[in-house]
Write a protein that holds these residues in place. Structure first.
Motif, PDB file in Angstrom:
ATOM      1  N   UNK A  92      21.326  30.710  72.772  1.00 54.25           N
ATOM      2  CA  UNK A  92      21.690  29.720  73.789  1.00 54.25           C
ATOM      3  C   UNK A  92      22.451  28.557  73.155  1.00 54.25           C
ATOM      4  N   UNK A  93      21.971  28.088  71.986  1.00 57.72           N
ATOM      5  CA  UNK A  93      22.643  26.984  71.301  1.00 57.72           C
ATOM      6  C   UNK A  93      24.067  27.378  70.902  1.00 57.72           C
ATOM      7  N   UNK A 128      13.740  30.502  67.796  1.00 58.65           N
ATOM      8  CA  UNK A 128      13.681  31.873  68.285  1.00 58.65           C
ATOM      9  C   UNK A 128      15.099  32.412  68.466  1.00 58.65           C
ATOM     10  N   UNK A 129      15.297  33.738  68.291  1.00 53.00           N
ATOM     11  CA  UNK A 129      16.647  34.302  68.401  1.00 53.00           C
ATOM     12  C   UNK A 129      17.353  33.953  69.709  1.00 53.00           C
ATOM     13  N   UNK A 131      20.189  23.826  64.725  1.00 53.10           N
ATOM     14  CA  UNK A 131      18.721  23.868  64.580  1.00 53.10           C
ATOM     15  C   UNK A 131      18.242  23.690  63.137  1.00 53.10           C
ATOM     16  N   UNK A 132      18.778  24.454  62.167  1.00 55.98           N
ATOM     17  CA  UNK A 132      18.303  24.215  60.795  1.00 55.98           C
ATOM     18  C   UNK A 132      18.666  22.828  60.279  1.00 55.98           C
ATOM     19  N   UNK A 133      19.828  22.307  60.695  1.00 54.44           N
ATOM     20  CA  UNK A 133      20.195  20.955  60.270  1.00 54.44           C
ATOM     21  C   UNK A 133      19.231  19.929  60.855  1.00 54.44           C
TER      22      UNK A 133
END
Length: 253
Positions: A78-79, A72-73, A46-48
């Motif tokens: 899930x990722x 979201x946490x 996600x951050x990438x």
């Protein structure tokens, strides 16, 4: 009483069987490392993706933007879970493939059993003329210099040498018949028309990465009195040192 050992450090106890297979350390690295890598990848994606989405020129922008929106946490969880599952599956598949493709050996003071691609063959120690590494492949030659077995083995060379020597097998630092090999060129003198045809068919199999055909044709060539080895896609051949034919008489399948 005979004991049986799996490869880790090779013990030098007498009257025992030494089993050489896919190293346990490598197996654990694959089975633990790949799931861990998948977990970390799920955390980092996600951050990438958010960083990549800043680029004005970006293929698959919709998908990357979606991944970047998982902030979201529970979404990150899930990722990470998805990455873990992918890592587990990939690790299992790699471990199975590596195990199947690795030459497995059982050594005693009397005989050697070799298993590769679900085929097991046995040869008496007295009939083994040389054992050596050719690149990543372990090669065992019989008394006619025929390749009794050849296969990838990831155990370190010193450990392999110690295991074979401890049972009295003739370990060599290199192929003792290496000077006899010559590159195969269609029509080269010294080969029968049948041997030329086998090498021509094997060259096609090499280009197609047809592993089983490559191995079967090498066996066929040995039946005609010649050994073949590969350097890239080039084939090198030599005659059997023990005379033509060299069926390896007595090896049991």
């Amino acid at each position: 009483m005979t004991s049986e050992e799996s490869l880790g450090p090779v013990s030098l106890r007498k009257d025992r069987t030494t089993v050489l297979g896919y190293p346990r350390g490598d197996l654990l690295t694959v089975l633990i490392g790949m799931p861990l890598l998948g977990l970390l990848l799920g955390l980092a994606l996600p951050p990438l993706a958010r960083w990549l989405s800043r680029s004005p020129v970006l293929p698959w922008r919709g998908g990357i933007t979606f991944v970047g929106s998982l902030d979201k946490p529970w979404q990150v969880g899930v990722a990470m879970g998805a990455g873990l599952v992918v890592g587990l599956v990939a690790g299992f598949l790699v471990a199975v493939t590596e195990t199947v493709e690795t030459l497995k050996l059982k050594l005693t003071d009397q005989e050697l059993a070799a298993e590769l691609h679900e085929r097991t063959r046995t040869i008496g120690r007295a009939r083994v003329s040389a054992v050596f590494l050719d690149g990543k492949e372990l090669v065992v030659l019989d008394e006619t210099s025929r390749q009794f077995t050849r296969g990838v083995h990831k155990t370190a060379a010193p450990a392999l040498a110690e295991a074979f020597r401890s049972h009295g097998y003739p370990w060599r630092d290199a192929d003792p018949h290496a000077p006899l090999f010559q590159r195969w060129i269609p029509g080269v003198p010294g080969l029968s028309a049948e041997a030329q045809a086998v090498l021509a068919a094997r060259k096609i199999a090499l280009k197609s990465d047809a592993g089983q055909d490559v191995r079967d044709l090498a066996e066929t060539l040995q039946g005609l009195g010649h050994v073949v080895r590969d350097e890239g896609k080039d084939q090198y051949w030599r005659p059997l040192a023990g005379g033509a034919g060299g069926t390896g008489g007595g090896a049991r399948t």
